[in-house]
Design a protein around this motif. Structure first.
Motif, PDB file in Angstrom:
ATOM      1  N   TRP A 166       3.611  -3.796   8.924  1.00  0.00           N
ATOM      2  CA  TRP A 166       3.673  -5.241   8.668  1.00  0.00           C
ATOM      3  C   TRP A 166       4.396  -5.955   9.811  1.00  0.00           C
ATOM      4  O   TRP A 166       4.017  -7.047  10.226  1.00  0.00           O
ATOM      5  CB  TRP A 166       4.375  -5.508   7.341  1.00  0.00           C
ATOM      6  CG  TRP A 166       4.279  -6.938   6.889  1.00  0.00           C
ATOM      7  CD1 TRP A 166       3.407  -7.897   7.328  1.00  0.00           C
ATOM      8  CD2 TRP A 166       5.086  -7.592   5.913  1.00  0.00           C
ATOM      9  NE1 TRP A 166       3.613  -9.091   6.695  1.00  0.00           N
ATOM     10  CE2 TRP A 166       4.644  -8.932   5.805  1.00  0.00           C
ATOM     11  CE3 TRP A 166       6.131  -7.163   5.102  1.00  0.00           C
ATOM     12  CZ2 TRP A 166       5.223  -9.842   4.937  1.00  0.00           C
ATOM     13  CZ3 TRP A 166       6.704  -8.073   4.230  1.00  0.00           C
ATOM     14  CH2 TRP A 166       6.262  -9.399   4.141  1.00  0.00           C
ATOM     15  N   VAL A 183       1.835  -6.182  12.643  1.00  0.00           N
ATOM     16  CA  VAL A 183       0.742  -7.117  12.338  1.00  0.00           C
ATOM     17  C   VAL A 183       1.250  -8.556  12.335  1.00  0.00           C
ATOM     18  O   VAL A 183       0.601  -9.461  12.891  1.00  0.00           O
ATOM     19  CB  VAL A 183       0.105  -6.760  10.986  1.00  0.00           C
ATOM     20  CG1 VAL A 183      -0.904  -7.827  10.560  1.00  0.00           C
ATOM     21  CG2 VAL A 183      -0.588  -5.404  11.061  1.00  0.00           C
ATOM     22  N   ALA A 184       2.399  -8.796  11.697  1.00  0.00           N
ATOM     23  CA  ALA A 184       2.935 -10.151  11.626  1.00  0.00           C
ATOM     24  C   ALA A 184       3.292 -10.678  13.016  1.00  0.00           C
ATOM     25  O   ALA A 184       3.063 -11.853  13.329  1.00  0.00           O
ATOM     26  CB  ALA A 184       4.163 -10.173  10.730  1.00  0.00           C
ATOM     27  N   GLY A 224      -6.388 -10.038  10.490  1.00  0.00           N
ATOM     28  CA  GLY A 224      -4.952  -9.795  10.506  1.00  0.00           C
ATOM     29  C   GLY A 224      -4.255 -10.401   9.298  1.00  0.00           C
ATOM     30  O   GLY A 224      -3.328  -9.800   8.738  1.00  0.00           O
ATOM     31  N   GLU A 261      -4.919  -8.127   6.354  1.00  0.00           N
ATOM     32  CA  GLU A 261      -4.100  -6.925   6.431  1.00  0.00           C
ATOM     33  C   GLU A 261      -2.636  -7.248   6.109  1.00  0.00           C
ATOM     34  O   GLU A 261      -1.954  -6.485   5.404  1.00  0.00           O
ATOM     35  CB  GLU A 261      -4.202  -6.317   7.833  1.00  0.00           C
ATOM     36  CG  GLU A 261      -3.354  -5.085   8.066  1.00  0.00           C
ATOM     37  CD  GLU A 261      -3.804  -3.874   7.262  1.00  0.00           C
ATOM     38  OE1 GLU A 261      -3.090  -2.860   7.271  1.00  0.00           O
ATOM     39  OE2 GLU A 261      -4.878  -3.936   6.614  1.00  0.00           O
ATOM     40  N   GLU A 262      -2.192  -8.389   6.579  1.00  0.00           N
ATOM     41  CA  GLU A 262      -0.819  -8.812   6.311  1.00  0.00           C
ATOM     42  C   GLU A 262      -0.601  -9.034   4.819  1.00  0.00           C
ATOM     43  O   GLU A 262       0.427  -8.616   4.246  1.00  0.00           O
ATOM     44  CB  GLU A 262      -0.535 -10.094   7.090  1.00  0.00           C
ATOM     45  CG  GLU A 262       0.926 -10.390   7.291  1.00  0.00           C
ATOM     46  CD  GLU A 262       1.147 -11.597   8.185  1.00  0.00           C
ATOM     47  OE1 GLU A 262       2.325 -11.928   8.403  1.00  0.00           O
ATOM     48  OE2 GLU A 262       0.153 -12.205   8.649  1.00  0.00           O
ATOM     49  N   ALA A 278       8.432 -15.792   6.947  1.00  0.00           N
ATOM     50  CA  ALA A 278       7.012 -15.824   7.312  1.00  0.00           C
ATOM     51  C   ALA A 278       6.400 -17.179   6.968  1.00  0.00           C
ATOM     52  O   ALA A 278       5.618 -17.742   7.748  1.00  0.00           O
ATOM     53  CB  ALA A 278       6.269 -14.707   6.593  1.00  0.00           C
ATOM     54  N   GLU A 329       1.858  -6.863   2.399  1.00  0.00           N
ATOM     55  CA  GLU A 329       2.880  -7.590   1.635  1.00  0.00           C
ATOM     56  C   GLU A 329       2.773  -7.272   0.148  1.00  0.00           C
ATOM     57  O   GLU A 329       3.774  -7.083  -0.541  1.00  0.00           O
ATOM     58  CB  GLU A 329       2.728  -9.086   1.881  1.00  0.00           C
ATOM     59  CG  GLU A 329       3.792  -9.935   1.198  1.00  0.00           C
ATOM     60  CD  GLU A 329       3.640 -11.411   1.516  1.00  0.00           C
ATOM     61  OE1 GLU A 329       4.301 -12.221   0.837  1.00  0.00           O
ATOM     62  OE2 GLU A 329       2.866 -11.758   2.433  1.00  0.00           O
ATOM     63  N   GLN A 333       0.087 -11.592  14.705  1.00  0.00           N
ATOM     64  CA  GLN A 333      -0.451 -12.831  14.141  1.00  0.00           C
ATOM     65  C   GLN A 333       0.292 -14.049  14.685  1.00  0.00           C
ATOM     66  O   GLN A 333      -0.322 -15.073  15.039  1.00  0.00           O
ATOM     67  CB  GLN A 333      -0.338 -12.794  12.610  1.00  0.00           C
ATOM     68  CG  GLN A 333      -1.347 -11.905  11.921  1.00  0.00           C
ATOM     69  CD  GLN A 333      -2.752 -12.463  11.994  1.00  0.00           C
ATOM     70  OE1 GLN A 333      -3.530 -12.101  12.886  1.00  0.00           O
ATOM     71  NE2 GLN A 333      -3.084 -13.373  11.087  1.00  0.00           N
ATOM     72  N   GLN A 366      12.305  -8.949   9.452  1.00  0.00           N
ATOM     73  CA  GLN A 366      11.465  -7.763   9.297  1.00  0.00           C
ATOM     74  C   GLN A 366      12.173  -6.518   9.814  1.00  0.00           C
ATOM     75  O   GLN A 366      12.070  -5.443   9.212  1.00  0.00           O
ATOM     76  CB  GLN A 366      10.146  -7.969  10.034  1.00  0.00           C
ATOM     77  CG  GLN A 366       9.158  -8.847   9.284  1.00  0.00           C
ATOM     78  CD  GLN A 366       7.728  -8.485   9.575  1.00  0.00           C
ATOM     79  OE1 GLN A 366       7.372  -8.199  10.715  1.00  0.00           O
ATOM     80  NE2 GLN A 366       6.896  -8.499   8.556  1.00  0.00           N
TER      81      GLN A 366
END
Length: 286
Positions: free
Chosen positions: A56, A59-60, A89, A92-93, A120, A97, A63, A161
């Protein structure tokens, strides 16, 4: 009621130790199996949390950089290229989550997840605001917004994160320590049981000594007294085992010998009287 035989008493310590060892081994095995099953499940779940948290994070970050890059791109084609994988993305996020929301159970984990979600949301709002400024043609304001707001929000989001990833790593470490502590508890439990077995063996040996050696001393005392000619030795026992049988047999033998000696004395006295009378009769005849 007849008590336990000496043969059975001699076997009792070995039987007791065997039963105790089998029970100890079985208990340790069952405890280890249950502990291992729980530990494997917990570690598997914690590993899933760690992997998802790390994914995550990646990916975050990708993004956020896509959105910022699209705002900064001067060419529409470049912006479209950066935004090409944004939808996948985002899906997937959202999946990561959702999975983390299911796996995070402790209060600290939920608090960390909520902090990441809050950051986020704030970051997305900042990127959306920058995109809106660019769409309105105010590129200077968009750049200023990215520098003053979006970058700080991105930093705070990534820090949140990282804190969550660190928390899951600490959870994995705690599980390893817990597994080690569980193994040590099993070791100490086995050691305690072994110590208890040693104590029970010592007590059983002393009890066996009292039930075998002490009566043997009494048998030796009685036999010695009889051998020395003392047929009045007192023999009394309430034991119902082999030692009791031996003592009662000695008592019966002593009484029989006493009766036999008494009869011999009586016969000897009769013979003495008869001999005396015969001697007097011969003297009178002469």
């Amino acid at each position: 009621m007849k008590s336990l035989s000496i043969a059975l008493k001699l076997w009792l310590p070995a039987i007791s130790v065997s039963i105790a060892l089998v029970a100890m081994a079985s208990g340790s095995a069952l405890r280890t199996i249950r502990s291992q099953a729980v530990t494997v499940a917990e570690q598997s779940e914690q590993q899933s949390k760690l992997e998802m948290s790390a994914r995550w994070y990646g990916v975050a970050q990708a993004q956020a950089l896509r959105g910022i890059g699209a705002v900064l791109a001067s060419e529409p084609a470049g912006a479209q290229f950066l935004l090409a994988g944004k939808e996948a993305g985002a899906q997937e996020e959202a999946r990561l989550e959702s999975e983390l929301g299911r796996l995070m159970q402790s209060d600290a984990e939920r608090a960390a997840l909520q902090e990441v979600q809050r950051r986020a949301s704030t970051l997305k709002a900042a990127i959306t605001r920058a995109e809106a400024l660019k769409s309105a043609g105010d590129m200077s304001a968009a750049l200023t917004h990215i520098q003053n707001v979006t970058q700080s929000e991105l930093t705070a989001f990534l820090a949140a994160q990282q804190a969550m990833v660190k928390l899951t790593e600490e959870g994995a470490t705690a599980l390893r320590e817990k597994a080690g502590a569980e193994r040590m508890r099993t070791v100490w439990s086995v050691a305690g049981i072994m110590a208890l077995i040693v104590v029970l063996i010592s007590l059983g040996t002393r009890l066996l000594q009292r039930n075998v050696c002490d009566p043997l001393d009494e048998v030796v005392r009685v036999a010695t007294a009889i051998g020395n000619g003392n047929l009045n030795v007192r023999i009394h026992t309430e034991r119902q085992d082999e030692m009791g049988d031996v003592l009662r047999a000695l008592a019966h033998m002593t009484r029989s010998l006493a009766d036999l000696v008494g009869q011999v004395h009586k016969s000897t006295g009769s013979i003495t009287v008869a001999s005396s009378e015969i001697a007097h009769g011969n003297h009178d005849l002469s």
